[in-house]
Design a protein around this motif. Sequence first.
Motif, PDB file in Angstrom:
ATOM      1  N   LEU B  22     -18.375  17.137  -3.340  1.00  0.00           N
ATOM      2  CA  LEU B  22     -19.351  17.692  -4.264  1.00  0.00           C
ATOM      3  C   LEU B  22     -18.531  18.448  -5.314  1.00  0.00           C
ATOM      4  CD1 LEU B  22     -22.488  18.138  -4.351  1.00  0.00           C
ATOM      5  CD2 LEU B  22     -22.087  20.203  -3.008  1.00  0.00           C
ATOM      6  N   TYR B  23     -18.939  18.351  -6.570  1.00  0.00           N
ATOM      7  CA  TYR B  23     -18.234  19.072  -7.646  1.00  0.00           C
ATOM      8  C   TYR B  23     -16.716  18.853  -7.568  1.00  0.00           C
ATOM      9  CZ  TYR B  23     -22.694  21.293  -8.661  1.00  0.00           C
ATOM     10  OH  TYR B  23     -23.997  21.514  -8.987  1.00  0.00           O
ATOM     11  N   THR B  24     -15.952  19.938  -7.582  1.00  0.00           N
ATOM     12  CA  THR B  24     -14.493  19.796  -7.554  1.00  0.00           C
ATOM     13  C   THR B  24     -13.928  19.996  -6.153  1.00  0.00           C
ATOM     14  OG1 THR B  24     -14.174  22.133  -8.031  1.00  0.00           O
ATOM     15  CG2 THR B  24     -14.357  20.672  -9.933  1.00  0.00           C
ATOM     16  N   PHE B  25     -14.798  20.002  -5.145  1.00  0.00           N
ATOM     17  CA  PHE B  25     -14.317  20.159  -3.759  1.00  0.00           C
ATOM     18  C   PHE B  25     -13.365  19.002  -3.421  1.00  0.00           C
ATOM     19  CE2 PHE B  25     -18.596  22.051  -2.010  1.00  0.00           C
ATOM     20  CZ  PHE B  25     -18.643  22.941  -3.046  1.00  0.00           C
ATOM     21  N   HIS B  95     -14.880  18.288   2.176  1.00  0.00           N
ATOM     22  CA  HIS B  95     -15.935  19.016   2.874  1.00  0.00           C
ATOM     23  C   HIS B  95     -17.060  18.029   3.233  1.00  0.00           C
ATOM     24  CE1 HIS B  95     -14.879  23.435   1.715  1.00  0.00           C
ATOM     25  NE2 HIS B  95     -13.796  22.718   1.916  1.00  0.00           N
ATOM     26  N   GLU B  97     -19.864  16.237   5.021  1.00  0.00           N
ATOM     27  CA  GLU B  97     -20.792  17.161   5.672  1.00  0.00           C
ATOM     28  C   GLU B  97     -20.872  17.062   7.188  1.00  0.00           C
ATOM     29  OE1 GLU B  97     -24.477  17.168   3.471  1.00  0.00           O
ATOM     30  OE2 GLU B  97     -23.446  17.950   1.705  1.00  0.00           O
ATOM     31  N   TYR B  98     -20.742  15.883   7.739  1.00  0.00           N
ATOM     32  CA  TYR B  98     -20.824  15.784   9.197  1.00  0.00           C
ATOM     33  C   TYR B  98     -19.527  16.245   9.854  1.00  0.00           C
ATOM     34  CZ  TYR B  98     -25.360  13.637   8.719  1.00  0.00           C
ATOM     35  OH  TYR B  98     -26.684  13.420   8.445  1.00  0.00           O
ATOM     36  N   VAL B 100     -17.618  18.492   8.597  1.00  0.00           N
ATOM     37  CA  VAL B 100     -17.699  19.949   8.471  1.00  0.00           C
ATOM     38  C   VAL B 100     -18.567  20.535   9.590  1.00  0.00           C
ATOM     39  CG1 VAL B 100     -18.712  21.814   7.087  1.00  0.00           C
ATOM     40  CG2 VAL B 100     -17.208  20.135   6.012  1.00  0.00           C
ATOM     41  N   ALA B 101     -19.663  19.861   9.905  1.00  0.00           N
ATOM     42  CA  ALA B 101     -20.551  20.385  10.944  1.00  0.00           C
ATOM     43  C   ALA B 101     -19.808  20.521  12.281  1.00  0.00           C
ATOM     44  CB  ALA B 101     -21.775  19.494  11.103  1.00  0.00           C
ATOM     45  N   TRP B 102     -19.018  19.506  12.628  1.00  0.00           N
ATOM     46  CA  TRP B 102     -18.228  19.596  13.868  1.00  0.00           C
ATOM     47  C   TRP B 102     -17.211  20.728  13.771  1.00  0.00           C
ATOM     48  CZ3 TRP B 102     -19.006  16.982  18.418  1.00  0.00           C
ATOM     49  CH2 TRP B 102     -19.911  15.905  18.384  1.00  0.00           C
ATOM     50  N   GLN B 104     -17.471  23.422  11.938  1.00  0.00           N
ATOM     51  CA  GLN B 104     -18.205  24.690  12.007  1.00  0.00           C
ATOM     52  C   GLN B 104     -18.702  24.956  13.432  1.00  0.00           C
ATOM     53  OE1 GLN B 104     -19.771  25.267   7.421  1.00  0.00           O
ATOM     54  NE2 GLN B 104     -21.289  24.591   8.885  1.00  0.00           N
ATOM     55  N   GLY B 166     -14.266  26.116  11.430  1.00  0.00           N
ATOM     56  CA  GLY B 166     -14.990  26.884  10.422  1.00  0.00           C
ATOM     57  C   GLY B 166     -14.732  26.432   8.997  1.00  0.00           C
ATOM     58  N   HIS B 167     -14.077  25.323   8.840  1.00  0.00           N
ATOM     59  CA  HIS B 167     -13.711  24.903   7.495  1.00  0.00           C
ATOM     60  C   HIS B 167     -14.095  23.429   7.266  1.00  0.00           C
ATOM     61  CE1 HIS B 167     -10.485  25.302   4.131  1.00  0.00           C
ATOM     62  NE2 HIS B 167     -11.349  24.367   3.833  1.00  0.00           N
ATOM     63  N   VAL B 184     -12.955   8.546   5.350  1.00  0.00           N
ATOM     64  CA  VAL B 184     -14.268   7.903   5.250  1.00  0.00           C
ATOM     65  C   VAL B 184     -14.770   7.516   6.643  1.00  0.00           C
ATOM     66  CG1 VAL B 184     -15.500   5.861   4.392  1.00  0.00           C
ATOM     67  CG2 VAL B 184     -13.895   7.072   2.895  1.00  0.00           C
TER      68      VAL B 184
ATOM     69  N   LEU C 112     -21.528  29.959   8.153  1.00  0.00           N
ATOM     70  CA  LEU C 112     -20.907  29.225   9.265  1.00  0.00           C
ATOM     71  C   LEU C 112     -19.564  28.630   8.906  1.00  0.00           C
ATOM     72  CD1 LEU C 112     -24.021  27.323  10.649  1.00  0.00           C
ATOM     73  CD2 LEU C 112     -22.989  29.416  11.531  1.00  0.00           C
ATOM     74  N   THR C 114     -16.438  27.761   5.459  1.00  0.00           N
ATOM     75  CA  THR C 114     -15.817  28.159   4.211  1.00  0.00           C
ATOM     76  C   THR C 114     -16.563  27.630   2.989  1.00  0.00           C
ATOM     77  OG1 THR C 114     -14.319  26.273   4.232  1.00  0.00           O
ATOM     78  CG2 THR C 114     -13.554  28.302   5.291  1.00  0.00           C
ATOM     79  N   MET C 192     -25.516  21.381   6.156  1.00  0.00           N
ATOM     80  CA  MET C 192     -24.418  21.473   7.114  1.00  0.00           C
ATOM     81  C   MET C 192     -24.712  22.506   8.196  1.00  0.00           C
ATOM     82  SD  MET C 192     -21.007  20.840   4.821  1.00  0.00           S
ATOM     83  CE  MET C 192     -21.255  22.146   3.630  1.00  0.00           C
ATOM     84  N   THR C 196     -24.790  21.890  12.135  1.00  0.00           N
ATOM     85  CA  THR C 196     -23.935  22.698  13.003  1.00  0.00           C
ATOM     86  C   THR C 196     -24.728  23.246  14.182  1.00  0.00           C
ATOM     87  OG1 THR C 196     -22.597  23.305  11.090  1.00  0.00           O
ATOM     88  CG2 THR C 196     -22.400  24.711  13.051  1.00  0.00           C
ATOM     89  N   LEU C 199     -25.267  20.822  16.869  1.00  0.00           N
ATOM     90  CA  LEU C 199     -24.098  20.598  17.733  1.00  0.00           C
ATOM     91  C   LEU C 199     -23.749  21.825  18.559  1.00  0.00           C
ATOM     92  CD1 LEU C 199     -21.850  18.742  15.150  1.00  0.00           C
ATOM     93  CD2 LEU C 199     -22.804  17.763  17.248  1.00  0.00           C
ATOM     94  N   TYR C 225      -8.660  30.320  -7.702  1.00  0.00           N
ATOM     95  CA  TYR C 225      -9.116  28.926  -7.749  1.00  0.00           C
ATOM     96  C   TYR C 225      -9.299  28.468  -9.191  1.00  0.00           C
ATOM     97  CZ  TYR C 225     -11.942  24.791  -6.688  1.00  0.00           C
ATOM     98  OH  TYR C 225     -12.427  23.517  -6.580  1.00  0.00           O
TER      99      TYR C 225
END
Lengths: 230, 230, 230, 230
Positions: B22-25, B95, B97-98, B100-102, B104, B166-167, B184, C112, C114, C192, C196, C199, C225
């Motif tokens: 998303l954006y510049t992530f 980032h 999303e899935y 990231v969920a794991w 987090q 957490g990241h 991917v 949750l 970053t 997200m 989270t 899970l 940044y």
Amino acid sequence: MKQLREQVLEANLEVVRRGLVLYTFGNVSGISRDDNLVVIKPSGVPYERMKADDLVVTDLEGKVVWGELRPSSDLDTHIHLYKAFPEIGGVVHTHSEYAVAWAQAGRPIPALGTTHADYFYGPVPVTRELTADEIKNDYVRATGVAIAEAFGNRDPMEVPAALVAGHGPFAWGRTPDDAVHNAVVLEAVARMAMYTFSLQPNAQGVSQALLDRHYFRKHGAAATYGQSEK
Amino acid sequence: MKQLREQVLEANLEVVRRGLVLYTFGNVSGISRDDNLVVIKPSGVPYERMKADDLVVTDLEGKVVWGELRPSSDLDTHIHLYKAFPEIGGVVHTHSEYAVAWAQAGRPIPALGTTHADYFYGPVPVTRELTADEIKNDYVRATGVAIAEAFGNRDPMEVPAALVAGHGPFAWGRTPDDAVHNAVVLEAVARMAMYTFSLQPNAQGVSQALLDRHYFRKHGAAATYGQSEK
Amino acid sequence: MKQLREQVLEANLEVVRRGLVLYTFGNVSGISRDDNLVVIKPSGVPYERMKADDLVVTDLEGKVVWGELRPSSDLDTHIHLYKAFPEIGGVVHTHSEYAVAWAQAGRPIPALGTTHADYFYGPVPVTRELTADEIKNDYVRATGVAIAEAFGNRDPMEVPAALVAGHGPFAWGRTPDDAVHNAVVLEAVARMAMYTFSLQPNAQGVSQALLDRHYFRKHGAAATYGQSEK
Amino acid sequence: MKQLREQVLEANLEVVRRGLVLYTFGNVSGISRDDNLVVIKPSGVPYERMKADDLVVTDLEGKVVWGELRPSSDLDTHIHLYKAFPEIGGVVHTHSEYAVAWAQAGRPIPALGTTHADYFYGPVPVTRELTADEIKNDYVRATGVAIAEAFGNRDPMEVPAALVAGHGPFAWGRTPDDAVHNAVVLEAVARMAMYTFSLQPNAQGVSQALLDRHYFRKHGAAATYGQSEK
């Protein structure tokens, strides 16, 4: 076989358009019952540059009889299904994500509603796990054997799909195109079934009467759906 | 380095096309092992107007040796991974999303099926949490240290990804393009694993035999997937 | 005000492009602090034929001072936020689906990971429920009052969004464009966070050290940044 | 009837554009109250090649009075709804996936937030299950009967949709286009409600005051949303 190669190519591309595969995952085949020859996607070739001439023709022992490329690594599963299920003309394997989730969970997909009943006359079965011996020695064919076992005496045209435990879905039909259509609906059904259990963990599914009504509305001699062919 | 800059640009754009950022992530880098130079995305530049000349070249101490822009703020993690994992040629951080969920949730992603096993020879690990000291003093490099620690003596090419607690995910590969491909698939695997646990909270994952069969089908000297290179 | 109308139009269209609204749902406004005038989307006009001249200009009592159309029915919430939060220059309201789910669940979104910490310095609060009296007599303004109350003495620029209980998200920023950017990230963070908790029902969120590190990496005098402005 | 055929065609195509149907699933109809004639989608015709002349006109006994094709197999449900609900001018049936999940779960969708309240003045009901006799003998009409029963004395314009247990949603409105609009919002509401229960299994929904405020903001003599018509 040129026409079948075109059909199988088109069916492979349809799998991509429908969002059922990532990269080179997945494969569709078709069979000429007259010639006992199978046309299947080549292994690991990107869909966007696949041409009809890249498809591989094999006999029912899996020997390549036409084509330059190596056939899909799942060839022996397809061949076993063609042998076990004489009515079918096309087979598709995908890693479509909701069907995979049911396969990974080791749960059959129960008939929770009429979308399911329109296409699948009962639960979509999940295979037993393969033994370590099968996995080591004859993995790909054994996958087909486990699918056929999961049907026993049931008619594979009444439930034209199965989930391979820990792996993913196979679907089939009278033609390659039919097989893909069933795979697309299977994924929708798998998704809706997961949502349903999230809302109702004890969901019981449709009655036999409703299953009959919807399935036979679209299948068999008394079907009433669509336009009669002239 | 011009060719590597082009490759790294292309890999960064592929991350966008695949919907992982998303954006510049997110950021992708590549390394020239001959020159000990790293090419990385600049910090906070929109993907849609990024050009190969915007990429930044640094040495393995993180000093910019070419380019006008400031490198990605995650540079020191990339550099640490290149030092810790000598076989790798590209690193990607997203980032998605899935995954990231794991991350987090602080849970490793177990090998629940063959899609996972085709790419990751065992669970995708999650790092320990960083200490407050690490976070304050040497945060970005410490992130790389924690990833390397999570591997211990395991071969990072056999599981080419990790989740930073957490990241979010980092993935790698022989090239920047490979790294993105792995990221991917990681996201797809993370998504299917979440669905699987929703259907089966006690899912146990594939057997060692199945893990071996699928992983070594695609990797190592005996690989049989795809077309042999000529 | 022509330039602000163009900015507010563009921000409204961005909300559509980012998939945060359905039909005519949602609205973005901007304020000129010099003139004490607010520019806001008209009520119930389809986005695809909205032009800059359709936007409505009002004073801080909500009186239309320019434009032919009726302003968004949420105008009084926007105006209250501009009064309560003097640093903000744009406000956006959407019914983006994951943020709405948290609002409907009546739960704040905890920090949750970053991604959250990069934008929101702590939980995204949820308002108290409005009383029946407030709903009957002064509903739209009371919505703004409840949002401001949820912040108390906290700096609204540090957490530039809130969830209105049983309703949905409002976000803000230095400009209308900033506000929309925050609303987009809020939706991703909400999604997200839901995954989270699926899970890990007891997810605790990031440490204070990690929250500080990420938030102040992007905000405040010591931000590192992106590219420094020249 | 030509104009109504165009409207019904357009409404059928809108259902596809909004992602509510797969293949030839779903159907929209409209009624001319002056003529007591219904225009409905033909059965099983692909949307991408449907033309206004393919639509079928029937009387209120379901007899085709114009057109070459067989009408949608759901015709008798539509007709029953037109008889039971005299205010409605259009009906739509889809298998949109989240609404189907609620129907398969056998749960009404409670009014959990203002998006719901803007369109549906209370829970979206789910029908009782049909009896085996109804399913065998008069299935399609009985589906309409069960929907009407689920409303009892409630005004069907205040909650312009219902879920048929084990099947899926029907929605309606003053025109075919209105009906589709309601079906689109129903799917969004169904999705957000499922997410909400995942976050808060005991979610109670909005107060009567908030339900009143939002519903009557958009409906009835005192509506304030949108531009007044001139």
